[in-house]
Motif scaffolding. Structure first.
Motif, PDB file in Angstrom:
ATOM      1  N   MET A   5       7.952 -11.089  -3.075  1.00 35.11           N
ATOM      2  CA  MET A   5       6.691 -11.655  -3.569  1.00 35.11           C
ATOM      3  C   MET A   5       5.672 -10.521  -3.741  1.00 35.11           C
ATOM      4  SD  MET A   5       4.214 -14.551  -1.899  1.00 35.11           S
ATOM      5  CE  MET A   5       5.653 -15.509  -1.500  1.00 35.11           C
ATOM      6  N   ASN A   6       4.917 -10.631  -4.797  1.00 35.07           N
ATOM      7  CA  ASN A   6       3.924  -9.620  -5.126  1.00 35.07           C
ATOM      8  C   ASN A   6       2.603  -9.929  -4.417  1.00 35.07           C
ATOM      9  OD1 ASN A   6       2.392  -7.666  -6.358  1.00 35.07           O
ATOM     10  ND2 ASN A   6       2.468  -8.576  -8.386  1.00 35.07           N
ATOM     11  N   LEU A   7       2.184  -9.040  -3.488  1.00 36.17           N
ATOM     12  CA  LEU A   7       0.925  -9.196  -2.757  1.00 36.17           C
ATOM     13  C   LEU A   7       0.182  -7.859  -2.727  1.00 36.17           C
ATOM     14  CD1 LEU A   7       1.975 -11.370   0.321  1.00 36.17           C
ATOM     15  CD2 LEU A   7       0.518 -12.043  -1.575  1.00 36.17           C
ATOM     16  N   PRO A   8      -0.588  -7.554  -3.759  1.00 32.23           N
ATOM     17  CA  PRO A   8      -1.321  -6.281  -3.759  1.00 32.23           C
ATOM     18  C   PRO A   8      -2.205  -6.138  -2.517  1.00 32.23           C
ATOM     19  CG  PRO A   8      -1.417  -7.307  -5.925  1.00 32.23           C
ATOM     20  CD  PRO A   8      -0.806  -8.311  -4.992  1.00 32.23           C
ATOM     21  N   ALA A   9      -2.101  -4.982  -1.863  1.00 33.11           N
ATOM     22  CA  ALA A   9      -2.824  -4.741  -0.620  1.00 33.11           C
ATOM     23  C   ALA A   9      -4.325  -4.576  -0.831  1.00 33.11           C
ATOM     24  CB  ALA A   9      -2.250  -3.511   0.079  1.00 33.11           C
ATOM     25  N   ASP A  10      -4.754  -4.269  -2.071  1.00 33.40           N
ATOM     26  CA  ASP A  10      -6.185  -4.027  -2.316  1.00 33.40           C
ATOM     27  C   ASP A  10      -6.966  -5.310  -2.580  1.00 33.40           C
ATOM     28  OD1 ASP A  10      -4.790  -4.320  -4.766  1.00 33.40           O
ATOM     29  OD2 ASP A  10      -6.356  -3.233  -5.851  1.00 33.40           O
ATOM     30  N   LEU A  11      -6.292  -6.447  -2.545  1.00 32.66           N
ATOM     31  CA  LEU A  11      -6.955  -7.734  -2.773  1.00 32.66           C
ATOM     32  C   LEU A  11      -7.170  -8.455  -1.449  1.00 32.66           C
ATOM     33  CD1 LEU A  11      -4.871  -9.023  -5.821  1.00 32.66           C
ATOM     34  CD2 LEU A  11      -6.961  -7.659  -5.843  1.00 32.66           C
ATOM     35  N   LYS A  12      -8.066  -9.442  -1.462  1.00 33.51           N
ATOM     36  CA  LYS A  12      -8.249 -10.358  -0.334  1.00 33.51           C
ATOM     37  C   LYS A  12      -7.732 -11.717  -0.791  1.00 33.51           C
ATOM     38  CE  LYS A  12     -10.917  -8.002   2.662  1.00 33.51           C
ATOM     39  NZ  LYS A  12     -10.763  -8.010   4.098  1.00 33.51           N
ATOM     40  N   TYR A  13      -7.372 -12.572   0.154  1.00 36.63           N
ATOM     41  CA  TYR A  13      -6.734 -13.850  -0.154  1.00 36.63           C
ATOM     42  C   TYR A  13      -7.368 -14.994   0.633  1.00 36.63           C
ATOM     43  CZ  TYR A  13      -3.300 -10.644  -2.053  1.00 36.63           C
ATOM     44  OH  TYR A  13      -2.711  -9.647  -2.790  1.00 36.63           O
ATOM     45  N   THR A  14      -7.134 -16.235   0.134  1.00 32.29           N
ATOM     46  CA  THR A  14      -7.587 -17.421   0.856  1.00 32.29           C
ATOM     47  C   THR A  14      -6.379 -18.253   1.258  1.00 32.29           C
ATOM     48  OG1 THR A  14      -7.716 -18.918  -1.051  1.00 32.29           O
ATOM     49  CG2 THR A  14      -9.657 -17.510  -0.626  1.00 32.29           C
ATOM     50  N   LYS A  15      -6.581 -19.154   2.218  1.00 28.84           N
ATOM     51  CA  LYS A  15      -5.519 -20.078   2.619  1.00 28.84           C
ATOM     52  C   LYS A  15      -5.180 -21.048   1.497  1.00 28.84           C
ATOM     53  CE  LYS A  15      -6.593 -19.818   7.490  1.00 28.84           C
ATOM     54  NZ  LYS A  15      -7.614 -20.176   8.433  1.00 28.84           N
ATOM     55  N   GLU A  16      -6.106 -21.201   0.524  1.00 26.18           N
ATOM     56  CA  GLU A  16      -5.888 -22.106  -0.616  1.00 26.18           C
ATOM     57  C   GLU A  16      -5.188 -21.389  -1.765  1.00 26.18           C
ATOM     58  OE1 GLU A  16      -8.984 -21.812   0.914  1.00 26.18           O
ATOM     59  OE2 GLU A  16      -8.530 -23.559   2.164  1.00 26.18           O
ATOM     60  N   HIS A  17      -4.758 -20.135  -1.557  1.00 25.70           N
ATOM     61  CA  HIS A  17      -3.939 -19.364  -2.498  1.00 25.70           C
ATOM     62  C   HIS A  17      -4.703 -18.756  -3.673  1.00 25.70           C
ATOM     63  CE1 HIS A  17      -0.788 -20.991  -0.036  1.00 25.70           C
ATOM     64  NE2 HIS A  17      -1.164 -22.209  -0.349  1.00 25.70           N
ATOM     65  N   GLU A  18      -5.994 -18.460  -3.450  1.00 28.59           N
ATOM     66  CA  GLU A  18      -6.721 -17.676  -4.436  1.00 28.59           C
ATOM     67  C   GLU A  18      -6.758 -16.222  -3.963  1.00 28.59           C
ATOM     68  OE1 GLU A  18      -7.612 -21.682  -5.256  1.00 28.59           O
ATOM     69  OE2 GLU A  18      -8.159 -20.675  -3.413  1.00 28.59           O
ATOM     70  N   TRP A  19      -6.895 -15.307  -4.914  1.00 30.84           N
ATOM     71  CA  TRP A  19      -7.106 -13.892  -4.584  1.00 30.84           C
ATOM     72  C   TRP A  19      -8.462 -13.472  -5.144  1.00 30.84           C
ATOM     73  CZ3 TRP A  19      -8.133 -10.882  -8.747  1.00 30.84           C
ATOM     74  CH2 TRP A  19      -7.586 -11.244  -9.985  1.00 30.84           C
ATOM     75  N   ILE A  20      -8.996 -12.375  -4.605  1.00 34.71           N
ATOM     76  CA  ILE A  20     -10.273 -11.836  -5.061  1.00 34.71           C
ATOM     77  C   ILE A  20     -10.189 -10.318  -5.061  1.00 34.71           C
ATOM     78  CG2 ILE A  20     -11.232 -12.016  -2.726  1.00 34.71           C
ATOM     79  CD1 ILE A  20     -13.983 -12.516  -4.041  1.00 34.71           C
ATOM     80  N   ARG A  21     -10.655  -9.736  -6.157  1.00 34.53           N
ATOM     81  CA  ARG A  21     -10.730  -8.281  -6.290  1.00 34.53           C
ATOM     82  C   ARG A  21     -12.193  -7.910  -6.520  1.00 34.53           C
ATOM     83  NH1 ARG A  21      -7.593  -7.430 -10.588  1.00 34.53           N
ATOM     84  NH2 ARG A  21      -9.303  -7.320 -12.071  1.00 34.53           N
ATOM     85  N   VAL A  22     -12.755  -7.119  -5.631  1.00 32.46           N
ATOM     86  CA  VAL A  22     -14.157  -6.718  -5.727  1.00 32.46           C
ATOM     87  C   VAL A  22     -14.250  -5.411  -6.511  1.00 32.46           C
ATOM     88  CG1 VAL A  22     -16.204  -6.055  -4.420  1.00 32.46           C
ATOM     89  CG2 VAL A  22     -14.707  -7.888  -3.569  1.00 32.46           C
ATOM     90  N   ASP A  28     -15.534 -10.683   4.510  1.00 34.99           N
ATOM     91  CA  ASP A  28     -14.917 -10.311   5.786  1.00 34.99           C
ATOM     92  C   ASP A  28     -14.031 -11.410   6.356  1.00 34.99           C
ATOM     93  OD1 ASP A  28     -16.318  -7.942   5.557  1.00 34.99           O
ATOM     94  OD2 ASP A  28     -17.967  -8.617   6.841  1.00 34.99           O
ATOM     95  N   ALA A  29     -14.284 -12.657   5.983  1.00 37.48           N
ATOM     96  CA  ALA A  29     -13.525 -13.781   6.523  1.00 37.48           C
ATOM     97  C   ALA A  29     -12.237 -14.057   5.737  1.00 37.48           C
ATOM     98  CB  ALA A  29     -14.392 -15.041   6.533  1.00 37.48           C
ATOM     99  N   LEU A  30     -12.048 -13.354   4.625  1.00 37.13           N
ATOM    100  CA  LEU A  30     -10.861 -13.589   3.802  1.00 37.13           C
ATOM    101  C   LEU A  30      -9.642 -12.897   4.406  1.00 37.13           C
ATOM    102  CD1 LEU A  30     -12.542 -13.224   0.303  1.00 37.13           C
ATOM    103  CD2 LEU A  30     -12.002 -15.326   1.552  1.00 37.13           C
ATOM    104  N   LEU A  31      -8.470 -13.273   3.933  1.00 34.89           N
ATOM    105  CA  LEU A  31      -7.217 -12.774   4.501  1.00 34.89           C
ATOM    106  C   LEU A  31      -6.767 -11.483   3.842  1.00 34.89           C
ATOM    107  CD1 LEU A  31      -5.267 -16.172   4.452  1.00 34.89           C
ATOM    108  CD2 LEU A  31      -6.697 -15.262   6.287  1.00 34.89           C
ATOM    109  N   SER A  32      -6.151 -10.612   4.625  1.00 34.27           N
ATOM    110  CA  SER A  32      -5.518  -9.407   4.082  1.00 34.27           C
ATOM    111  C   SER A  32      -4.187  -9.826   3.453  1.00 34.27           C
ATOM    112  CB  SER A  32      -5.257  -8.401   5.199  1.00 34.27           C
ATOM    113  OG  SER A  32      -4.280  -8.927   6.096  1.00 34.27           O
TER     114      SER A  32
END
Length: 126
Positions: free
Chosen positions: A1-18, A112-116
């Motif tokens: 599975m592709n999980l870029p380390a530079d992104l943050k994630y949510t339990k609802e399966h969204e990602w965020i890139r700042v 800060d509360a998002l998942l690695s």
């Protein structure tokens, strides 16, 4: 599975890139695989403030419709217009051209509360 380390994630399966003072948001590789073939992305929150964990749109796949939850509070600055004609881009490139919205960041501390990637990977059994 592709999980870029530079992104943050949510339990609802969204990602965020700042990127500076804005964030790009989409759904994870895991989410697009679970949904199957995506046929429509419906986001009508352009220029609206969306609170953290609030629904900012929906994604429709052949077998289901799923809400999209905002990982942060902010204003939707842009919607990925490429998805209007090619919603399947979310399936083929969820972390690249398949991004969904670009938002301002109202409260940086929410990040800060998002998942690695590691913690999200454990959550989905990657």
């Amino acid at each position: 599975m592709n999980l870029p380390a530079d992104l943050k994630y949510t339990k609802e399966h969204e990602w965020i890139r700042v990127e500076g003072d804005v964030a790009y948001i989409g759904i994870t590789d895991h989410a697009q695989k679970e949904l199957g073939d995506i046929v429509y992305v419906d986001i009508d929150t352009l220029d609206k403030e969306v609170a953290q964990n609030e629904v900012f749109g929906t994604v429709e796949a052949v077998k289901t419709v799923s809400d999209l939850f905002s990982p942060i509070t902010g204003t939707v600055l842009e919607i990925n217009s490429q998805l209007d004609g090619s919603p399947e881009t979310v399936n083929s490139d969820p972390y690249g051209d398949g991004w969904m919205v670009k938002m301002s960041i109202a409260n940086p501390s929410e990040l800060d509360a998002l998942l690695s990637a590691e913690v999200y990977g454990e959550l989905v059994g990657a």
